[in-house]
Design an enzyme around this catalytic site. Sequence first.
Site, short mmCIF file in Angstrom:
data_model
loop_
_atom_site.label_atom_id
_atom_site.label_comp_id
_atom_site.label_asym_id
_atom_site.label_seq_id
_atom_site.Cartn_x
_atom_site.Cartn_y
_atom_site.Cartn_z
N LYS A 1 0.82 -1.21 0.00
CA LYS A 1 0.00 0.00 0.00
C LYS A 1 0.86 1.26 0.00
O LYS A 1 0.60 2.20 -0.75
CB LYS A 1 -0.95 0.00 1.20
CG LYS A 1 -1.94 -1.15 1.21
CD LYS A 1 -2.94 -1.04 2.35
CE LYS A 1 -2.30 -1.13 3.72
NZ LYS A 1 -1.66 -2.44 3.98
N ARG B 1 -8.88 1.13 9.50
CA ARG B 1 -8.53 -0.28 9.66
C ARG B 1 -9.66 -1.10 10.25
O ARG B 1 -9.57 -2.32 10.30
CB ARG B 1 -7.29 -0.41 10.56
CG ARG B 1 -6.00 0.02 9.87
CD ARG B 1 -4.80 -0.36 10.68
NE ARG B 1 -3.56 -0.02 10.00
CZ ARG B 1 -2.36 -0.28 10.48
NH1 ARG B 1 -2.24 -0.88 11.65
NH2 ARG B 1 -1.27 0.06 9.80
N ARG C 1 11.70 -7.37 4.84
CA ARG C 1 11.80 -5.91 4.83
C ARG C 1 12.90 -5.43 5.77
O ARG C 1 13.16 -6.03 6.80
CB ARG C 1 10.47 -5.27 5.24
CG ARG C 1 9.38 -5.46 4.20
CD ARG C 1 8.26 -4.46 4.32
NE ARG C 1 7.59 -4.45 5.61
CZ ARG C 1 6.40 -3.88 5.81
NH1 ARG C 1 5.77 -3.31 4.80
NH2 ARG C 1 5.83 -3.92 7.00
N ARG D 1 12.30 -4.12 11.49
CA ARG D 1 11.39 -3.54 12.46
C ARG D 1 10.76 -4.65 13.29
O ARG D 1 10.52 -5.76 12.81
CB ARG D 1 10.26 -2.75 11.75
CG ARG D 1 10.73 -1.48 11.08
CD ARG D 1 9.62 -0.46 11.00
NE ARG D 1 8.37 -1.03 10.53
CZ ARG D 1 7.81 -0.72 9.37
NH1 ARG D 1 8.41 0.12 8.54
NH2 ARG D 1 6.66 -1.25 9.02
N ARG E 1 -0.37 -9.98 12.95
CA ARG E 1 -0.91 -8.84 12.21
C ARG E 1 -1.86 -9.32 11.10
O ARG E 1 -2.87 -8.67 10.83
CB ARG E 1 0.21 -8.02 11.61
CG ARG E 1 1.06 -7.30 12.66
CD ARG E 1 2.19 -6.53 12.02
NE ARG E 1 1.71 -5.36 11.31
CZ ARG E 1 2.42 -4.66 10.43
NH1 ARG E 1 3.65 -5.05 10.14
NH2 ARG E 1 1.92 -3.61 9.83
#
Length: 210
Positions: free
Chosen positions: A13, A88, A123, A156, A167
Amino acid sequence: MKLILLGAPGAGKGTQAEFISKKLSIPTISTGNILRAAVKNGTPVGLKAKEFMDAGALVPDEVIIGIMKERLAEPDCAEGYILDGMPRTLAQAEALEKEGIDIDVALSIEISDEEIEERMTGRRACTACGATYHIKNAPPKKEGICDNCGEKLSIRKDDQPKTVKNRLAVYHRETEPLKGFYEARGKLKTVDNQPTIELTTAAIFKTLGI
């Protein structure tokens, strides 16, 4: 054009929002960036949000809505904007409507959980400037080093494997129902994730007619 980008965490996104933003000359409003800035600066709302973010849980609605409303009132949003990571939940979507924050299109990027897990655990983020990379799809020029500022890259906490699974579970339970919410209002459009970032961008542009 006022847009909302939907999709699982790690669906791309943020990346796609940048391309749409440049194409339409409208700002991207990333909830994640706003929250991370608050966390880094140690603000009261940042400290409160940090507990939830570290656990991979959703930040409370009242915190998100307050930050978002202030941001959308700024002059650069007058001609349109892209919401990345907001709303969300159905409650947030309803709260946005109640506050008079309207959108033209809710664009959902469709992608499998398996691909999300591979993507997110790969990532890397710069601890200094916040730039993001991926060890496979968008690697830095020098391994472990940020192209922009030369600082070290790290994983992260919310990209750790266990947190990613959590998540995704939260997304399916809390966020995916938004597709039905916007479909009922005639505002939902979907795009299947493509093999490359560029192909996904092309598919999105075609769907939006831009």
